[in-house]
Design a protein around this motif. Structure first.
Motif, PDB file in Angstrom:
ATOM      1  N   VAL A   1       4.006  -2.998  -2.220  1.00 13.04           N
ATOM      2  CA  VAL A   1       4.197  -4.441  -2.409  1.00 13.04           C
ATOM      3  C   VAL A   1       4.321  -4.717  -3.890  1.00 13.04           C
ATOM      4  N   LYS A   2       5.323  -5.530  -4.218  1.00 11.21           N
ATOM      5  CA  LYS A   2       5.497  -5.912  -5.631  1.00 11.21           C
ATOM      6  C   LYS A   2       5.672  -7.422  -5.707  1.00 11.21           C
ATOM      7  N   TYR A   3       5.135  -7.962  -6.769  1.00 13.09           N
ATOM      8  CA  TYR A   3       5.381  -9.372  -7.020  1.00 13.09           C
ATOM      9  C   TYR A   3       6.748  -9.486  -7.686  1.00 13.09           C
ATOM     10  N   ILE A   4       7.607 -10.360  -7.129  1.00 13.71           N
ATOM     11  CA  ILE A   4       8.972 -10.487  -7.647  1.00 13.71           C
ATOM     12  C   ILE A   4       9.065 -11.639  -8.655  1.00 13.71           C
ATOM     13  N   ASN A   5       8.822 -12.833  -8.199  1.00 11.52           N
ATOM     14  CA  ASN A   5       8.781 -14.003  -9.084  1.00 11.52           C
ATOM     15  C   ASN A   5       8.082 -15.155  -8.354  1.00 11.52           C
ATOM     16  N   SER A   6       7.951 -16.266  -9.060  1.00 14.94           N
ATOM     17  CA  SER A   6       7.163 -17.367  -8.498  1.00 14.94           C
ATOM     18  C   SER A   6       7.846 -18.019  -7.301  1.00 14.94           C
ATOM     19  N   PHE A   7       9.143 -17.902  -7.207  1.00 17.48           N
ATOM     20  CA  PHE A   7       9.847 -18.503  -6.068  1.00 17.48           C
ATOM     21  C   PHE A   7       9.832 -17.594  -4.844  1.00 17.48           C
ATOM     22  N   LYS A   8      10.175 -16.379  -5.073  1.00 20.80           N
ATOM     23  CA  LYS A   8      10.274 -15.440  -3.954  1.00 20.80           C
ATOM     24  C   LYS A   8       8.916 -14.878  -3.566  1.00 20.80           C
ATOM     25  N   GLY A   9       8.027 -14.886  -4.508  1.00 18.99           N
ATOM     26  CA  GLY A   9       6.704 -14.332  -4.244  1.00 18.99           C
ATOM     27  C   GLY A   9       6.730 -12.821  -4.227  1.00 18.99           C
ATOM     28  N   ARG A  10       6.023 -12.266  -3.266  1.00 18.35           N
ATOM     29  CA  ARG A  10       5.967 -10.809  -3.169  1.00 18.35           C
ATOM     30  C   ARG A  10       7.105 -10.271  -2.306  1.00 18.35           C
ATOM     31  N   GLY A  11       7.307  -8.994  -2.402  1.00 20.36           N
ATOM     32  CA  GLY A  11       8.302  -8.335  -1.562  1.00 20.36           C
ATOM     33  C   GLY A  11       7.843  -6.921  -1.273  1.00 20.36           C
ATOM     34  N   LEU A  12       8.477  -6.297  -0.295  1.00 19.05           N
ATOM     35  CA  LEU A  12       8.129  -4.925   0.073  1.00 19.05           C
ATOM     36  C   LEU A  12       9.208  -3.982  -0.441  1.00 19.05           C
ATOM     37  N   PHE A  13       8.795  -2.909  -1.057  1.00 23.04           N
ATOM     38  CA  PHE A  13       9.744  -1.976  -1.672  1.00 23.04           C
ATOM     39  C   PHE A  13       9.530  -0.550  -1.160  1.00 23.04           C
ATOM     40  N   ALA A  14      10.643   0.168  -1.069  1.00 25.58           N
ATOM     41  CA  ALA A  14      10.582   1.565  -0.638  1.00 25.58           C
ATOM     42  C   ALA A  14      10.163   2.443  -1.811  1.00 25.58           C
ATOM     43  N   LYS A  15       9.222   3.314  -1.553  1.00 25.79           N
ATOM     44  CA  LYS A  15       8.816   4.279  -2.589  1.00 25.79           C
ATOM     45  C   LYS A  15       9.531   5.608  -2.385  1.00 25.79           C
ATOM     46  N   VAL A  16      10.070   5.754  -1.168  1.00 25.99           N
ATOM     47  CA  VAL A  16      10.808   6.984  -0.822  1.00 25.99           C
ATOM     48  C   VAL A  16      12.146   6.568  -0.198  1.00 25.99           C
TER      49      VAL A  16
END
Ligand SMILES: C[S@@+](CC[C@H](N)C(=O)[O-])C[C@H]1O[C@@H](n2cnc3c(N)ncnc32)[C@H](O)[C@@H]1O
Length: 319
Positions: free
Chosen positions: A30-45
């Motif tokens: 999980v990464k914080y993207i910005n104040s509008f989008k909030g968090r997002g899920l990212f692939a590590k692999v």
């Protein structure tokens, strides 16, 4: 790109994770993207097309319970309620609870989504799972198309793109209304599920429409009487009125022709005898009206008539 060994088929992989309520915690972050989008899920692999990525995990509740909770939840929470159709009923995955599950943090991308939502049945229960639409590189944000076209952040992104080249669409998202969120997510599920894997789940309004269509389609003409035309309706109304009126209300004429003759005679006589006496003419007319409808009223009104007329009417009735 490194080759990924699949231990299971994507479906079995999804079921294995869903039944144990676990995420691929080492493969996703999980990464914080910005104040509008909030968090997002990212692939590590990296992932391969078709791979199971993550479950949209939450509490499975009925549509009734979903409605109840929507009434008491804050809009920031209702956005995490995911309605879907299963076994011809509406259900909801309530992921409003801030837990460590990852699926609830996946953002929308209607242009280049890399995943799609599918319904998977595991141990007799439905689960909403995301599968890769294409190969996904490590570091990419996991997204899927929420469906629809009027999400506020999409519109704002377009405006921003037009207004300024320096702002990306990611920089100006906005929260959708809870009800819109439901509809879009449902549409997404409906659009992406194959008939083999899971039945599509339409939105509530689509469900209603479909139910109506289905109802209409499946009922035979015998089961559903056809709508009558206006003239048929009028005729029917008249028939019904006649049927429902009692004999007191509409007494039958004993002999219409005799009455008609009597009426003609009386009318003539009245005019001859009571010309200039408007009130008597009205009495006679009243009597005649009743004669054509009821004897009782005729006899009552006859008391208002002249002796000659009474005598005539008596004779006529006795004939
Ligand atoms: C299921 S949540 C996703 C996780 C959320 N970003 C968070 O931080 O909790 C859906 C919410 O994320 C935001 N969101 C999702 N996709 C977006 C996008 N493409 N652009 C902007 N915001 C988005 C909206 O606020 C939406 O209500």
């Amino acid at each position: 790109m490194a080759t990924i060994r699949r231990r299971n088929t994507p479906l079995k992989d999804a079921i294995a994770h869903a039944t144990r309520a676990i995420d691929k915690a080492t493969e996703l972050e999980v990464k914080y993207i910005n104040s509008f989008k909030g968090r997002g899920l990212f692939a590590k692999v990296p992932y391969q097309k078709g791979d199971f990525i993550v479950e949209y995990r939450g509490e499975l509740i009925s549509s009734q319970e979903s409605e109840r909770r929507r009434g008491i939840y804050h809009s920031k929470c209702t956005v995490f309620m995911f309605d879907f159709c299963w076994k011809e009923r509406m259900w909801c995955i309530d992921a409003a609870q801030e837990d460590d599950s990852l699926g609830r943090l996946v953002n929308d991308d209607h242009i280049y989504p890399n995943c799609k939502m599918k319904r998977v049945i595991a141990e007799g229960k439905p689960h909403l799972c995301l599968f890769a639409l294409r190969d996904i590189k490590a570091g990419e944000e996991i997204t899927y198309d929420y469906g629809g076209s009027d999400w506020p952040w999409r519109k704002q992104a377009k405006v921003q793109e037009t207004a300024s080249d320096t702002l990306s669409s990611e920089e100006v998202p906005q929260s959708p209304s809870p009800s819109k969120m439901q509809a879009k997510v449902q549409n997404t599920v409906a659009d992406t599920l194959s008939s083999e894997e899971v039945p599509h789940s339409p939105s509530f309004s689509e469900m209603q429409a479909k139910t109506q269509e289905t109802g209409a389609d499946t009922l035979s003409s015998e089961e559903v009487p056809q709508s009558p035309s206006v003239s048929e309706m009028q005729a029917k109304t008249q028939e019904t009125s006649a049927d429902t009126l009692s004999s007191e209300e509409v007494p039958q004429s004993p002999s219409v022709s005799k009455m008609q003759r009597m009426w003609m005679y009386m009318r003539t006589m009245t005019v001859e005898q009571h010309v200039g006496q408007g009130h008597k003419v009205r009495i006679i007319q009243n009597v005649i009206f009743h004669i054509t409808h009821t004897h009782i009223h005729t006899y009552i009104n006859i008391y208002n008539l002249t002796f000659r007329l009474k005598l005539y009417l008596l004779v006529m009735c006795l004939e």
